[in-house]
Design a protein around this motif. Structure first.
Motif, short mmCIF file in Angstrom:
data_model
loop_
_atom_site.label_atom_id
_atom_site.label_comp_id
_atom_site.label_asym_id
_atom_site.label_seq_id
_atom_site.Cartn_x
_atom_site.Cartn_y
_atom_site.Cartn_z
N GLY A 198 0.65 -1.16 -0.17
CA GLY A 198 0.13 -0.27 0.55
C GLY A 198 0.60 1.51 0.25
O GLY A 198 0.42 2.76 0.14
N ILE A 199 2.34 0.83 0.66
CA ILE A 199 2.38 2.31 0.27
C ILE A 199 3.40 2.21 -1.10
O ILE A 199 4.08 1.17 -1.81
CB ILE A 199 4.06 1.94 1.47
CG1 ILE A 199 3.71 2.30 2.27
CG2 ILE A 199 5.23 3.65 0.62
CD1 ILE A 199 4.38 2.39 3.83
N GLU A 200 3.25 3.75 -1.83
CA GLU A 200 3.89 3.50 -3.40
C GLU A 200 5.49 4.57 -3.22
O GLU A 200 5.16 5.37 -2.62
CB GLU A 200 2.61 4.76 -4.17
CG GLU A 200 1.46 3.86 -4.35
CD GLU A 200 -0.14 4.77 -4.80
OE1 GLU A 200 0.71 5.64 -5.51
OE2 GLU A 200 -1.50 4.50 -4.47
N PHE A 201 5.84 4.09 -4.10
CA PHE A 201 6.80 4.98 -3.80
C PHE A 201 7.04 5.19 -5.90
O PHE A 201 7.13 5.44 -6.40
CB PHE A 201 8.38 4.16 -4.12
CG PHE A 201 9.94 4.95 -4.38
CD1 PHE A 201 10.49 5.86 -2.79
CD2 PHE A 201 10.09 5.27 -5.80
CE1 PHE A 201 11.10 6.37 -2.73
CE2 PHE A 201 11.30 6.44 -5.14
CZ PHE A 201 12.11 6.48 -3.90
N GLU A 202 7.58 7.13 -5.56
CA GLU A 202 7.21 7.45 -7.24
C GLU A 202 8.69 8.70 -6.93
O GLU A 202 9.31 9.33 -6.40
CB GLU A 202 6.79 8.65 -7.08
CG GLU A 202 6.13 9.60 -8.35
CD GLU A 202 5.29 10.59 -8.22
OE1 GLU A 202 4.87 11.53 -9.28
OE2 GLU A 202 4.68 10.80 -7.67
N ASP A 203 8.94 7.85 -8.16
CA ASP A 203 10.72 8.24 -8.68
C ASP A 203 10.33 9.68 -9.94
O ASP A 203 10.03 9.26 -10.85
CB ASP A 203 11.81 7.07 -8.76
CG ASP A 203 13.39 8.34 -9.96
OD1 ASP A 203 13.37 9.23 -9.10
OD2 ASP A 203 14.20 7.10 -9.68
N ALA A 204 9.93 10.72 -8.98
CA ALA A 204 10.26 12.21 -10.21
C ALA A 204 11.24 12.48 -10.08
O ALA A 204 11.36 13.95 -11.04
CB ALA A 204 9.23 12.90 -9.06
N VAL A 205 12.57 11.57 -10.31
CA VAL A 205 13.57 12.96 -11.00
C VAL A 205 13.92 13.07 -12.21
O VAL A 205 13.79 12.00 -12.97
CB VAL A 205 15.30 12.44 -9.88
CG1 VAL A 205 16.36 12.82 -9.91
CG2 VAL A 205 15.48 12.24 -8.91
#
Length: 494
Positions: A352-359
């Motif tokens: 349920g924990i999302e990780f977003e790499d917005a680099v």
């Protein structure tokens, strides 16, 4: 036989005493200064007093002469025998008595006319300066002079004159001076005693109490009973007592924290010593895993090797901590997106924990790759732990790492949708063992991250923290370019 070091002897002899003898204490100095200043005040009062006494003595003699003169004027002065005149003049202590009326002077009685008069004194026109100089002159140099004293007496229109030696005046002034000096000394001592008692109770005793408290506290700063008990005074001494008590309490807490850190550092060093040996064995096993042909093993083996290398490096750094400072950053151009992916691969993300790499792809930052990896690991791990407590499936739990460039500064943003930092954690955000955001935490992660970012010349700051959004910003400036002078052989001729 060992020789004594002169510097050590000088240091020992120059060490101030911790106990002040009573004769050199504030009380003795206060008593002495009060007596001295009291005597100085009495001396300043003494000269005008003696001058006033001299003028009064002369006016009394002139008044007596005036009374005798009136009796002589009303009677027959020619029938007054020389013996009677001598008796009258002897009673006054004069040589001659005269009266001046309408500019005409008349000698009323004379015993022996002196050949000369040394000083003429008009008692009705004496100023303060003349009175004091005349009194001082009579005290120091008088005794064999002849005085002419004149002036009006009461409402009488006549002016009376009196010629007399000054030895009686000087003797009377000396007796009066002795009396005044004795009274001045008694008043000075009495005043000094009163002032001493008052100042000793109001100032010296509280100062002595604070001094003893500081000496006792320095001997055993961990003893709670040696902290001064401030009084309820509202003056400067009361403020000093309360500030000293607060300073001693803060120092005691600081020493306790330092002792705790020292004990913790020793324990961590022992643990890391053994952990390094275990990780070295794990490295050998990972090297063997790289030789396995299984595709799955080949996919995870490089990551495992990098992780073990970092773990070994951290263990060695912990062992070196305390002997040296954190190693200075070895800065290179680093592809931030790939570094963030390595951080993501090591995070233990719950369901349920999302990780977003917005680099942005191709975004580069001028930094030490290993130290920046540690900074991002600490920040993202704290964010994951903050969001792990939310079990509601409808609540958004997202961790985002973004980056932007502001001129020559690379700015990295780590944002989570957790509950936010409590007020106590925000007050001591980057302080070890005090800035923990969760119960049981140590706060070391943020303290380490802050130290590493500052070593790069950058800043780690909390941009915002509220329910549903917490953002940390890492700002790392690029290294300034160094322009080296060109070799002489390559310079263009002028």
């Amino acid at each position: 036989m060992s020789e004594n070091n002169p510097e050590d002897e000088a240091r020992v002899t120059s060490t101030p005493e911790r106990r002040v003898p009573l004769a050199r204490g504030l009380s003795a100095k206060l008593l002495l200064l009060t007596v001295v200043f009291g005597l100085l005040a009495e001396i300043l009062i003494f000269l005008p007093t003696v001058a006033s006494y001299r003028v009064t003595w002369l006016k009394e003699r002139l008044s007596t002469a005036a009374a005798v003169s009136i009796a002589l004027v009303q009677g027959d002065t020619q029938s007054l025998s020389q013996t009677a005149q001598n008796d009258v003049l002897m009673a006054i202590g004069a040589k001659a008595i005269a009266v001046r009326d309408g500019g005409v002077a008349r000698l009323l009685a004379v015993a022996e006319m002196p050949p000369q008069v040394d000083e003429h004194i008009d008692v009705d026109h004496l100023g303060l300066v003349e009175e004091m100089t005349g009194a001082l002159d009579t005290l120091l140099f008088g005794g064999n002079r002849m005085l002419r004293i004149f002036g009006p007496v009461g409402a009488s229109p006549e002016e009376f004159e009196l010629i007399m030696p000054d030895y009686q005046l000087r003797a009377a002034m000396l007796g009066y001076s002795r009396t005044v000096a004795l009274l001045s000394l008694l008043i000075a001592v009495f005043t000094a005693a009163l002032v001493y008692v008052a100042l000793d109770r109001v100032m010296v005793r509280p100062m002595r109490t604070m001094t003893r408290s500081m000496l006792a506290f320095s001997e055993a700063p961990d003893d709670q009973s040696r902290i001064i008990r401030p009084s309820m005074r509202a003056d400067e001494i009361g403020i000093a007592e309360r500030e000293l008590a607060q300073m001693q309490e803060r120092l005691q807490k600081m020493l306790a924290e330092q002792k705790h850190l020292a004990d913790l550092g020793l324990a961590v060093s022992k643990i890391n010593h053994d952990m390094r040996n275990i990780l070295a064995s794990a490295q050998l096993m990972s090297d063997r895993l790289q030789q396995v042909k299984d595709p799955t093993v080949q996919a995870y083996a490089p990551r495992l090797v990098r992780t073990l290398d970092r773990a070994v490096s951290y263990s060695e750094g912990v062992l070196a901590y305390g002997r040296t400072q954190e190693a200075p950053p070895s800065r290179r151009r680093v592809r931030l997106r790939q570094l963030v992916e390595d951080v993501h691969s090591l995070l233990d993300l719950e369901s349920g924990i999302e990780f977003e790499d917005a680099v942005p792809p191709g975004f580069e930052v001028d930094a030490d790759a290993e130290q920046l990896f540690r900074v991002l690991t600490n920040l993202t791990r704290n964010a994951v732990q903050a969001m792990a407590g939310d079990t509601e499936s409808a609540v958004v739990r997202r961790l985002t790492v973004a980056a932007e460039r502001q001129g020559s500064v690379g700015r990295i943003l780590v944002t989570d949708t957790g509950p936010g930092l409590p007020a106590k954690a925000r007050e001591n955000l980057f302080t070890a063992f005090r800035g923990a955001a969760r119960s049981g935490g140590t706060g070391l992660g943020l303290a380490i991250a802050h130290e590493l970012v500052r070593a790069h010349g950058g800043a780690l700051e909390l941009v915002e923290s509220r329910g549903g959004r917490t953002t940390f910003a890492i700002s790392i400036p690029d290294q300034p370019a160094r322009l080296e002078p060109a070799p002489r052989g390559l310079r263009r001729p002028a």
